[in-house]
Motif scaffolding. Structure first.
Motif, PDB file in Angstrom:
ATOM      1  N   UNK A  81      21.365  56.874  70.502  1.00 26.24           N
ATOM      2  CA  UNK A  81      20.313  56.035  69.899  1.00 26.24           C
ATOM      3  C   UNK A  81      20.703  54.562  69.958  1.00 26.24           C
ATOM      4  N   UNK A  82      21.945  54.247  69.567  1.00 27.51           N
ATOM      5  CA  UNK A  82      22.418  52.863  69.607  1.00 27.51           C
ATOM      6  C   UNK A  82      22.423  52.326  71.038  1.00 27.51           C
ATOM      7  N   UNK A  83      22.831  53.159  71.972  1.00 22.62           N
ATOM      8  CA  UNK A  83      22.867  52.751  73.373  1.00 22.62           C
ATOM      9  C   UNK A  83      21.461  52.433  73.875  1.00 22.62           C
ATOM     10  N   UNK A  84      20.512  53.301  73.571  1.00 26.65           N
ATOM     11  CA  UNK A  84      19.135  53.074  74.005  1.00 26.65           C
ATOM     12  C   UNK A  84      18.537  51.823  73.373  1.00 26.65           C
ATOM     13  N   UNK A  85      18.716  51.678  72.048  1.00 28.61           N
ATOM     14  CA  UNK A  85      18.098  50.557  71.341  1.00 28.61           C
ATOM     15  C   UNK A  85      18.744  49.224  71.695  1.00 28.61           C
ATOM     16  N   UNK A  86      20.071  49.204  71.813  1.00 22.30           N
ATOM     17  CA  UNK A  86      20.780  47.936  72.003  1.00 22.30           C
ATOM     18  C   UNK A  86      21.042  47.568  73.450  1.00 22.30           C
ATOM     19  N   UNK A  87      20.985  48.534  74.372  1.00 21.85           N
ATOM     20  CA  UNK A  87      21.307  48.222  75.770  1.00 21.85           C
ATOM     21  C   UNK A  87      20.183  48.566  76.740  1.00 21.85           C
ATOM     22  N   UNK A  88      19.687  49.803  76.681  1.00 21.24           N
ATOM     23  CA  UNK A  88      18.727  50.243  77.694  1.00 21.24           C
ATOM     24  C   UNK A  88      17.373  49.545  77.533  1.00 21.24           C
ATOM     25  N   UNK A  89      16.806  49.579  76.332  1.00 19.79           N
ATOM     26  CA  UNK A  89      15.475  48.980  76.130  1.00 19.79           C
ATOM     27  C   UNK A  89      15.490  47.467  76.375  1.00 19.79           C
ATOM     28  N   UNK A  90      16.491  46.706  75.875  1.00 24.10           N
ATOM     29  CA  UNK A  90      16.518  45.276  76.231  1.00 24.10           C
ATOM     30  C   UNK A  90      16.676  45.032  77.734  1.00 24.10           C
TER      31      UNK A  90
END
Length: 128
Positions: free
Chosen positions: A86-95
């Motif tokens: 979740x943190x990876x998606x929110x903080x890295x992938x989506x941006x």
């Protein structure tokens, strides 16, 4: 990803997948020692973003110890849990998607496709 309208025709076609991003926890490493790539004729080969296999998955040390000072870069393996994913998606992938997505496609829906592994983020997660 077949186009439903073309399945019954003599020439079925695929859906356009220009608005899909596929996520798999194996992709969280920047690279592996050996990668296999399948490219189309005329398509450029992918560039390796890490020049040396010794620089895979390094993080800064949080505390000083007798082995290293605080802030020293060290190799740490990370267990991919739902929280990490979740943190990876929110903080890295989506941006990253927002930075790289074409401006003329603004307002279109982007689908993030995850496989069925347990640690993946649930679709009804409010933060996601």
């Amino acid at each position: 990803m077949m186009d439903e309208h073309s399945i019954s025709t003599p020439y079925p076609s695929f859906k356009s997948m220009n608005n899909m991003v596929h996520i798999d926890e194996k992709w969280y490493d920047m690279t592996r020692v050996k990668n296999t790539y399948y490219v189309l004729p005329g398509e450029p080969e992918p560039e390796c973003t890490v020049s040396n296999t010794n620089s895979i998955g390094k993080t800064e040390a949080q505390r000083s110890s007798h082995n290293r000072d605080r802030g020293t870069i060290e190799v740490k393996s990370v267990k991919v849990t739902r929280h990490v994913c979740r943190e990876y998606l929110i903080n890295k992938v989506i941006p990253a998607i927002q930075d790289k997505w074409p401006d003329d496609d603004e307002g279109t829906t982007i689908f993030i496709q995850q496989d069925n592994a347990k640690p993946h983020v649930l679709p009804n997660d409010a933060g996601f």
